[in-house]
Design an enzyme around this catalytic site. Structure first.
Site, PDB file in Angstrom:
ATOM      1  N   GLY A  14       8.278   2.583   1.140  1.00  0.00           N
ATOM      2  CA  GLY A  14       8.848   3.039   2.395  1.00  0.00           C
ATOM      3  C   GLY A  14       9.446   1.877   3.161  1.00  0.00           C
TER       4      GLY A  14
ATOM      5  N   ILE B 174       2.158   5.580   4.979  1.00  0.00           N
ATOM      6  CA  ILE B 174       2.571   5.401   6.371  1.00  0.00           C
ATOM      7  C   ILE B 174       3.801   6.268   6.646  1.00  0.00           C
ATOM      8  CG2 ILE B 174       3.216   3.782   8.173  1.00  0.00           C
ATOM      9  CD1 ILE B 174       0.489   3.178   7.096  1.00  0.00           C
TER      10      ILE B 174
ATOM     11  N   ASP C  32      11.865   6.229   1.028  1.00  0.00           N
ATOM     12  CA  ASP C  32      11.858   6.877   2.341  1.00  0.00           C
ATOM     13  C   ASP C  32      12.122   5.812   3.404  1.00  0.00           C
ATOM     14  OD1 ASP C  32       9.200   6.484   0.989  1.00  0.00           O
ATOM     15  OD2 ASP C  32       8.459   6.565   3.037  1.00  0.00           O
TER      16      ASP C  32
ATOM     17  N   MET D 143       1.569   0.864  -1.767  1.00  0.00           N
ATOM     18  CA  MET D 143       0.122   0.980  -1.923  1.00  0.00           C
ATOM     19  C   MET D 143      -0.460   0.219  -3.114  1.00  0.00           C
ATOM     20  SD  MET D 143      -0.176   5.037  -0.858  1.00  0.00           S
ATOM     21  CE  MET D 143      -1.961   5.062  -0.754  1.00  0.00           C
ATOM     22  N   GLU D 144       0.343  -0.611  -3.790  1.00  0.00           N
ATOM     23  CA  GLU D 144      -0.170  -1.304  -4.975  1.00  0.00           C
ATOM     24  C   GLU D 144       0.206  -2.783  -5.076  1.00  0.00           C
ATOM     25  OE1 GLU D 144       0.178   2.847  -5.296  1.00  0.00           O
ATOM     26  OE2 GLU D 144       1.928   1.528  -5.523  1.00  0.00           O
TER      27      GLU D 144
ATOM     28  N   GLU E 124       8.075   6.395 -13.275  1.00  0.00           N
ATOM     29  CA  GLU E 124       8.544   5.019 -13.441  1.00  0.00           C
ATOM     30  C   GLU E 124       8.245   4.510 -14.844  1.00  0.00           C
ATOM     31  OE1 GLU E 124       7.278   4.448  -8.792  1.00  0.00           O
ATOM     32  OE2 GLU E 124       6.177   3.396 -10.350  1.00  0.00           O
TER      33      GLU E 124
END
Length: 240
Positions: free
Chosen positions: A88, A166, A210, A186-187, A22
């Site tokens: 996700g 997850i 995903d 997660m951030e 990224e």
């Protein structure tokens, strides 16, 4: 938290990403970049489309994101911080490549229910709250920039953050039902947490890597490039 007014001059925009893919996509568009390493993190400052920008690859997880965000605020004093990346899906309506922009964030792994507190409630020293509000003007501007990408769905809503990848569909459904969130990552909540306490406007941009059908780690690895490309394209448009 102060609110960003986008007809005012934004002197410095901070962009925080978890993954190298990224950051590299944005760094390639940067003129005359300069790198400074603090606490093992590389902060890259320069101009994109004539705008002053500082980029950070913070690494995966809430603590990494929080460390990087606080250092960025202290050293570079950005007027706004964007956490850009991939996530996700928590909704059957969001497919790979679609984009979620934060209206707010929650930390789904905060759990004080054993003491009778609501799941996700954050204990600050002077208040408790579940939601971490994003900057309205910023997420509205990001939404406008997403119109440059064809054939994707773009929604504004809640982003759920936790130090867990997850994969299990039932766990994803639980987070969606419990918090009303559209995606998990997660951030973002950690970036928002630090920005909220420092009164720095922020927003989170997440491209789905995903979905509810492709939710294993191998699926994430397969589709993350496409998702990252969408996030990068939006951020380049944002910086115009």
């Amino acid at each position: 938290m102060k609110q960003t007014i986008w007809n005012e001059v934004i002197k410095m925009t901070g962009i925080i990403c978890a993954l190298k893919i990224e950051v590299d996509g944005l760094k390639s568009a940067m003129d005359s970049s300069e790198k400074k390493t603090i606490a093992g993190l590389d902060f890259i400052s320069g101009k994109i489309n004539g705008k002053d920008v500082v980029l950070l690859e913070c690494g995966i997880g809430k603590v990494n994101a929080a460390i990087g965000t606080q250092i960025m605020i202290d050293y570079y004093k950005p007027d706004v911080i964007i956490n850009s990346g991939i996530a996700g899906s928590l909704s059957k309506d969001l497919k790979i490549g679609d984009i979620v922009i934060s209206k707010d964030c929650v930390e789904h792994d905060m759990n004080g229910t054993a003491t009778g507190d609501p799941r996700g409630e954050i204990w600050y020293t002077d208040e408790r709250r579940i939601d971490i509000p994003a900057d309205k003007a910023t997420y509205e501007k990001l939404y406008e920039c997403c119109k440059t990408i064809d054939d994707i769905n773009v929604v504004v809503g809640r982003v759920a953050t936790g130090d867990i990848f997850i994969a299990d569909v039932d766990k994803r459904k639980f987070i969606a039902d419990e918090f009303g969130a559209l995606c998990c990552e997660m951030e973002g909540g950690a970036v928002g947490h630090v920005c909220y306490r420092n009164k720095v406007p922020y927003a989170v941009l997440r491209s789905i890597s995903d979905d509810m059908n492709h939710n294993e780690f191998l699926d994430f690895e397969k589709f993350k490039v496409l998702a990252a490309e969408h996030s990068i394209k939006v951020m380049k448009e944002f910086l115009k």
